[in-house]
Design a protein around this motif. Sequence first.
Motif, mmCIF file in Angstrom:
data_model
loop_
_atom_site.group_PDB
_atom_site.id
_atom_site.type_symbol
_atom_site.label_atom_id
_atom_site.label_comp_id
_atom_site.label_asym_id
_atom_site.label_seq_id
_atom_site.Cartn_x
_atom_site.Cartn_y
_atom_site.Cartn_z
ATOM 1 N N PHE A 84 0.834 -1.199 0.000
ATOM 2 C CA PHE A 84 0.000 0.000 0.000
ATOM 3 C C PHE A 84 0.872 1.254 0.000
ATOM 4 C CE2 PHE A 84 -2.415 3.432 1.890
ATOM 5 C CZ PHE A 84 -3.631 3.353 1.229
ATOM 6 N N ARG A 85 1.891 1.274 0.864
ATOM 7 C CA ARG A 85 2.789 2.438 0.905
ATOM 8 C C ARG A 85 3.478 2.638 -0.438
ATOM 9 N NH1 ARG A 85 4.014 0.537 6.162
ATOM 10 N NH2 ARG A 85 5.784 -0.623 5.347
ATOM 11 N N ARG A 86 3.944 1.540 -1.018
ATOM 12 C CA ARG A 86 4.664 1.627 -2.287
ATOM 13 C C ARG A 86 3.774 2.200 -3.389
ATOM 14 N NH1 ARG A 86 7.070 -3.757 -2.788
ATOM 15 N NH2 ARG A 86 5.185 -4.384 -3.874
ATOM 16 N N ALA A 87 2.493 1.877 -3.349
ATOM 17 C CA ALA A 87 1.563 2.326 -4.390
ATOM 18 C C ALA A 87 1.004 3.718 -4.144
ATOM 19 C CB ALA A 87 0.413 1.326 -4.515
ATOM 20 N N HIS A 88 0.913 4.133 -2.863
ATOM 21 C CA HIS A 88 0.120 5.332 -2.580
ATOM 22 C C HIS A 88 0.798 6.388 -1.714
ATOM 23 C CE1 HIS A 88 -3.401 3.438 -4.330
ATOM 24 N NE2 HIS A 88 -3.207 2.374 -3.574
ATOM 25 N N MET A 89 1.952 6.076 -1.110
ATOM 26 C CA MET A 89 2.542 7.008 -0.152
ATOM 27 C C MET A 89 3.997 7.334 -0.490
ATOM 28 S SD MET A 89 1.178 5.720 3.570
ATOM 29 C CE MET A 89 -0.529 5.945 4.057
ATOM 30 N N GLY A 90 4.365 8.569 -0.205
ATOM 31 C CA GLY A 90 5.762 8.974 -0.218
ATOM 32 C C GLY A 90 6.114 9.484 1.166
ATOM 33 N N ILE A 91 7.274 9.093 1.687
ATOM 34 C CA ILE A 91 7.646 9.458 3.056
ATOM 35 C C ILE A 91 9.032 10.098 3.049
ATOM 36 C CG2 ILE A 91 7.966 8.634 5.415
ATOM 37 C CD1 ILE A 91 6.126 6.287 4.733
ATOM 38 N N VAL A 92 9.137 11.256 3.697
ATOM 39 C CA VAL A 92 10.400 11.990 3.792
ATOM 40 C C VAL A 92 10.765 12.115 5.261
ATOM 41 C CG1 VAL A 92 11.622 14.129 3.253
ATOM 42 C CG2 VAL A 92 9.813 13.308 1.717
ATOM 43 N N PHE A 93 11.982 11.655 5.608
ATOM 44 C CA PHE A 93 12.436 11.698 6.987
ATOM 45 C C PHE A 93 13.453 12.827 7.189
ATOM 46 C CE2 PHE A 93 11.309 7.279 6.109
ATOM 47 C CZ PHE A 93 10.465 6.983 7.165
ATOM 48 N N GLN A 94 13.595 13.234 8.434
ATOM 49 C CA GLN A 94 14.574 14.266 8.773
ATOM 50 C C GLN A 94 15.991 13.819 8.449
ATOM 51 O OE1 GLN A 94 14.285 15.509 12.855
ATOM 52 N NE2 GLN A 94 16.118 16.777 12.789
ATOM 53 N N SER A 95 16.273 12.535 8.624
ATOM 54 C CA SER A 95 17.639 12.028 8.450
ATOM 55 C C SER A 95 17.869 11.359 7.095
ATOM 56 C CB SER A 95 17.980 11.054 9.584
ATOM 57 O OG SER A 95 16.995 10.039 9.684
#
Length: 232
Positions: A84-95
Amino acid sequence: MPDPVLSLDTVRLSLRSNAGEVEILRGLSAHAERGETLGLIGPSGSGKSSLLMIMGGLERATSGRVHALGQDLTAMNEDALARFRRAHMGIVFQSFHLIPTMTALENVATPLELAGHKDAFGRAAEELDAVGLDKRKDHYPAQMSGGEQQRVALARAAAPRPDILLADEPTGNLDGATGEAIMDLLFGLRDRHGATLVLVTHAPELTRRCDRVIRLEDGRIAGEGATAEAAE
C-alpha cells in the motif's frame, strides 16, 4: 464532509519500557482531505512523529482505526502495508534514509523498480531534474551536502506520484536558507502531483504555509485551526 484521504478514529499507542507501559497517543481522532496540507505541531515528546508513523502504517496503533484512501490500514499485515505504501505514499524523513552504496539516481529508481515501473530510471531522472539535481545523478550520498541529500529524498518520495506525502521534520537538519529551498520544493511536489501533504514541524515559517494545523500535547490534540496561532 467528503470522504477524507486519511482518517484516524480514537487511536491509541502504548509502548512497553523498563518502567512499565508508556502511553504515547491517547485516543486521537483526526483526518486529512484530498490535496490538503496538514501540519502536526507541538513540543518535543508530544507524539507528532508517532502519529505520522501510524498514518503511514510504519507503526501499529495499540487500538483504534486508521483508514487511508478508503482502506483499513489497521487490518493489513506487514506485506499488505508495504504494498500500500509503495503504491500510494511517499515518506520523507529528517535524516534522509538514503542507501549509501547507491547513487542519487539509483536511490530514487529502486522503489520504482520494486513497484514494477517500466521506466524506473527515466522517471527517477525526471524527478531529480525537478529538484535541481540533474548534474548530481551519479553522485553518492557521502558526496552530497545535507540539502542535496534531502532533495534526493524528496525526489524518491515523489517519484511514484503518491496520493499521500508524509514528511517528518523535513528541514530539521538543514540551515535556514537550505531549509527554505527544501520547503519550496516540498510544496511544489504537492502542487505538481496533487498529493495530500502531512508534515511534522517545529518551523513557524513552514507551519504558516499549511492549510490546517493540529497541535499535540502529551499525546492528545490540544488545538486545531487554519494557522499555528489558531492551534495554540
